[in-house]
Write an enzyme that holds these catalytic residues in place. Structure first.
Site, PDB file in Angstrom:
ATOM      1  N   LEU A 141      59.192  40.522  42.750  1.00 59.60           N
ATOM      2  CA  LEU A 141      58.293  39.696  41.941  1.00 59.60           C
ATOM      3  C   LEU A 141      57.341  38.904  42.827  1.00 59.60           C
ATOM      4  CD1 LEU A 141      60.712  38.357  39.167  1.00 59.60           C
ATOM      5  CD2 LEU A 141      58.866  40.015  38.895  1.00 59.60           C
ATOM      6  N   CYS A 142      56.360  38.289  42.187  1.00 63.17           N
ATOM      7  CA  CYS A 142      55.346  37.469  42.852  1.00 63.17           C
ATOM      8  C   CYS A 142      55.997  36.457  43.783  1.00 63.17           C
ATOM      9  CB  CYS A 142      54.521  36.739  41.793  1.00 63.17           C
ATOM     10  SG  CYS A 142      53.487  35.405  42.429  1.00 63.17           S
ATOM     11  N   PRO A 143      55.484  36.248  44.990  1.00 67.06           N
ATOM     12  CA  PRO A 143      54.277  36.858  45.543  1.00 67.06           C
ATOM     13  C   PRO A 143      54.558  38.037  46.485  1.00 67.06           C
ATOM     14  CG  PRO A 143      54.890  35.016  46.924  1.00 67.06           C
ATOM     15  CD  PRO A 143      55.986  35.162  45.881  1.00 67.06           C
TER      16      PRO A 143
END
Lengths: 78, 170
Positions: free
Chosen positions: A16-18
């Site tokens: 997931l981000c980032p």
């Protein structure tokens, strides 16, 4: 559909981000101008994030496809 | 794109696990976009510069925080445990349990750890500035902090932020 040619592949599935952006940047740093990176991601946010990242860095998004939660990007280093 | 890189100026004022993420995520991402970044760590944010961070979360002061299990059957994982705030605030050790559960959830969902993100920020030459005033007030010694940080005060931050494209107080 013809398979796009690429020089490097990066698998960011399950991240997931980032992380997809940070890892993409790291791999692109090792590549030569004009080379293409194939990026795999399962992060739905990556659709907008990859667009934003290429816009900010000047790299070129060759294509983006989505297939049942798997996003595939081809990025050309500028 | 112009030749001069864009600039991001952040103030990180909080030191819990949940509030540690926004500054490091934004800083590392901006650096990955080729931006110049500075984070000014002040008050409880100084905790984020410690070698040993001890980041915790406090569910009692975050009533909107979902309380979910990171393991077990999916239906159970998606169930928001109805734990009254008064219990979360008063049960000894509850903070530790909630912190461990959230860390486990982050890991399972594929989120980087705070330590990883901080390391990536350092690799990308993000300026990390310790607020000297808070450091003195709290009695934090330089040896407690990671290497590669700078020290300064409000003027140092404002000088950097004066021509920043994005400035945020977190």
């Amino acid at each position: 559909m013809t398979e796009t040619m690429f020089d490097q592949e990066l698998d960011c599935q399950g991240m997931l981000c980032p992380l997809p952006i940070l890892k993409t940047k790291k791999v692109m740093d090792t590549m030569n101008i004009g080379e293409v990176l194939k990026l795999l991601s399962t992060d739905a946010g990556s659709v907008n994030d990859i667009n934003a990242w290429t816009k900010q860095t000047g790299n070129h998004l060759v294509s983006a496809t989505a297939n049942e939660g798997l996003y595939t990007y081809f990025l050309r280093k500028a | 794109m112009s030749d001069k890189p864009k600039k991001l100026a952040l103030v990180a004022s909080r030191g819990t696990l949940d509030w540690a993420y926004p500054p490091f995520i934004l800083a590392s991402t901006a650096a990955a976009m080729g931006w110049e970044v500075a984070i000014f760590f002040t008050f409880y944010g100084l905790n984020l510069l410690k070698k040993d961070m001890h980041n915790k979360i406090d569910p009692a002061s975050n009533p909107a925080m979902p309380m979910k299990l990171p393991f077990g059957p999916e239906a159970l994982q998606n169930f928001n445990l109805p734990i009254p705030n008064v219990i979360m605030g008063n049960l000894p050790g509850f903070q530790n349990v909630a912190t461990a559960l959230m860390k486990k959830t982050f890991e399972k969902k594929g989120v980087a750890t705070i330590e990883q993100l901080r390391e990536m920020c350092l690799e990308a030459d993000v300026h990390m500035i310790s607020c000297q005033m808070t450091q003195e007030v709290f009695g934090f010694r330089d040896e407690e902090f990671i290497d590669g940080i700078e020290h300064g005060g409000a003027a140092t931050f404002l000088d950097f932020a004066s021509d920043a494209d994005v400035s945020l107080f977190i």
